[in-house]
Design an enzyme around this catalytic site. Structure first.
Site, PDB file in Angstrom:
ATOM      1  N   LYS B 104      63.132 114.593  59.839  1.00 34.09           N
ATOM      2  CA  LYS B 104      62.837 113.199  59.529  1.00 34.09           C
ATOM      3  C   LYS B 104      61.979 112.614  60.645  1.00 34.09           C
ATOM      4  O   LYS B 104      62.054 113.133  61.765  1.00 34.09           O
ATOM      5  CB  LYS B 104      64.107 112.376  59.333  1.00 34.09           C
ATOM      6  CG  LYS B 104      65.354 112.789  60.114  1.00 34.09           C
ATOM      7  CD  LYS B 104      65.289 112.846  61.621  1.00 34.09           C
ATOM      8  CE  LYS B 104      64.821 111.583  62.294  1.00 34.09           C
ATOM      9  NZ  LYS B 104      64.688 111.767  63.767  1.00 34.09           N
ATOM     10  N   ASP B 189      61.725 107.762  64.124  1.00 32.26           N
ATOM     11  CA  ASP B 189      62.570 108.724  64.829  1.00 32.26           C
ATOM     12  C   ASP B 189      64.020 108.254  64.913  1.00 32.26           C
ATOM     13  O   ASP B 189      64.946 109.039  64.709  1.00 32.26           O
ATOM     14  CB  ASP B 189      62.017 108.941  66.241  1.00 32.26           C
ATOM     15  CG  ASP B 189      62.632 110.172  66.892  1.00 32.26           C
ATOM     16  OD1 ASP B 189      62.739 111.216  66.222  1.00 32.26           O
ATOM     17  OD2 ASP B 189      63.025 110.088  68.071  1.00 32.26           O
TER      18      ASP B 189
END
Lengths: 361, 361
Positions: B104, B189
């Site tokens: 991700k 993040d």
């Protein structure tokens, strides 16, 4: 601290709200204060309240607010009246030379509060609002940590929330959902504390920008039952707050600084009366965030936080009464800033979450 | 769960990012998966990584990403490449018939992600993103509590945050501050996890409105280093999130429902590998908020959460490979929703915190 030779400050309780029960006990527990009188809109209500709260026979019972203002044996008044009545009665109290411990929110808006402050200044009386947690010894420890440039560094973000789920009866009948009584609703009653926490962590610097978050819940009369807001300061400091009458208990502070993290689970009302805890976490690594584990700290208090509040209020009143000191401007100053942020969030709610600038306010 | 007779799913590691070290160990620990190959842009880098991580001699070393795609002894690829490269390499992986465990944020935006999903669907391969905490057994317990209409009631608000203070070198050189690499910065993040938590608590219903909070910090190249946002759903559910590269560790969830409260202090990475805790508080009284004290719960896990993730991914791949099952649409679906909210927050940041409607997205 009061010395043995000081006469306790004589406090009159002006109004018989639920919160006045807690503060009556606090006045009893504060070593430098005593309950001298109580007033309600009728003699009978005042008597009933005095009996229910175990007041001594010597406490004078007043059947009107006017009457307690004229009582020469009252130094100071604790005022838990509905917010909409604050401006009238706090001003009249100040004009009668009474020092004022005023429940929060201090006024319906800052313009009203400024009238109260002006009356206090003109008459040389102390004003303090009823934010109890500010006086818990834990709060001094939180401050130490938050302003420790090594352990905490510079504040980056604080989240604070205060929610308490009320029942159906409250949602229909309580003064805190009535526009003409405590018309600031959950924002004034609960949000006040969360805002105060955000200001506290920012050394009471006003934010530059305040914006309500989408999703405010109003009742049919337009009173806020639940809302959130974002605040921002210069140099990237931010805060988010949340308050609600519709959600189960939450009273958390999470503050992150460049070096440290602070968590408090019960900042408004500690789990225990005798002590209160908080958790700190020191500098973490990016790839090993828990290289320092959180540490729990516990802080004892001799008397409950509300009694600490009364003790500090009575101390300031004593300084004025017995030693000719000036009123302490710190407390009305932070009340005013809290009210300014309350006002800005309400304005933003009314303007569909538009950003409100506090520059120059 | 893998049975003894199943062959472990053969996973190729495509890229040698720091996070690939953690996931390599996770593949080793997962009972139904094995590391079959590793690829980097050069043979030397791939070899160094294999040695540093104690890979077995049997693990094939590829000197290019193309090469690992063509390896017939690889069932699935773990892709920890910079976000900007995801759309190219995830699509090519799917077209090569490889199942994909994709770090991700899954893409630079949802349009890119939709290309990945389309390629996966066309080629019948499983896609899952690298959100490890979703697979911890604690998360199943959190879900039980959040969707218990007695103990928790209906969700009203969730606050989730993830911050980690990075160093000067990171702020200058890390791929997560470079617009052409991990260009979504702290939002992609770290915010990814906080957003996922907000969606999780809302049963993965998309919010109606998303608004960035004032006070976003960007670097000179315009990459988000720190930001907050507010989300709102119909019927008064709200969320606030915060993420930052500039503040010390914070990874909290506080969720309040009509009846209960949930707190998690370490939702992204538990303090301990072997177990994880959370705190619940049941229905409180308005005048006695702590009539129910918070209760701490502890949940054990046999293997670390990242190994649970690999185990679940490998299980789904095994179902497809060995039993002709269809790919599970749940995982790409929640990746897409998370990416949609990431995109909306970024859009709101770019439009000075304007409210972004997600209706119809």
């Amino acid at each position: 601290m009061a010395t043995v030779t000081d006469t306790p400050i004589r406090i009159g309780v002006m109004g018989c709200a639920e919160i006045a029960r807690t503060v009556s006990r606090a006045i009893d527990l504060a070593p430098n204060a005593t309950i001298a009188a109580v007033a309600s809109r009728s003699l009978e209500k005042a008597k009933t309240f005095a009996t229910a709260n175990g007041y001594k026979q010597s406490v004078k019972i007043h059947g009107s607010y006017e009457s307690i203002l004229e009582d020469p044996e009252v130094d100071a008044l604790y005022i838990p009246l509905p917010t909409s009545l604050h401006v009238e009665w706090a001003v009249r109290a100040a004009e009668s030379g009474k020092h004022i411990l005023l429940e929060k929110p201090v006024a319906m808006n800052v313009a009203e509060f400024d009238k109260i402050v002006a009356a206090c200044e003109k008459n040389g009386v102390q004003m303090m609002d009823g934010t109890m947690w500010a006086h818990h010894p834990r709060t001094a420890k939180l401050k130490e940590f938050l302003f420790d440039s090594d352990r905490f560094g510079q504040l980056k973000n604080i989240h604070s929330c205060f929610s308490l789920a009320v029942d159906e009866d409250f949602l229909k009948n309580d003064i805190r959902v009535k526009p003409n009584l405590d018309g600031l609703g959950a924002l004034g009653d609960l949000g006040w504390y969360a805002i105060r926490a955000a200001l506290f962590a920012n050394n009471f610097e006003l934010p530059k920008i305040v914006a309500a978050s989408p999703g405010t819940v109003l009742n049919e009369a337009g009173v806020i039952l639940s809302c959130g807001a974002s605040l921002s300061w210069e140099d990237g400091r931010t805060a988010s707050i949340y308050c609600s009458f519709l959600a189960n208990v939450g009273m958390e502070i999470t503050a992150v600084g460049t070096n440290g993290t602070l968590c408090v689970q019960d900042f408004v009302i500690p789990f225990e009366e005798t002590h209160a805890t908080f958790t700190t976490c020191l500098k973490s690594g990016f790839n090993d965030p828990w290289v320092s584990r959180p540490t729990e700290h516990s802080v004892k208090t001799e008397i409950p936080q509300e009694a600490c509040m009364v003790r500090e209020f009575a101390r300031l009143v004593g300084e004025i009464k017995n030693k000719g000191a000036e009123p302490d401007g710190f407390w009305p100053n932070i009340s005013r800033k809290t009210q300014l942020v309350v006002d800005a969030i309400k304005e933003s709610v009314e303007k569909n979450c538009q950003q409100i600038s506090l520059s120059g306010r």
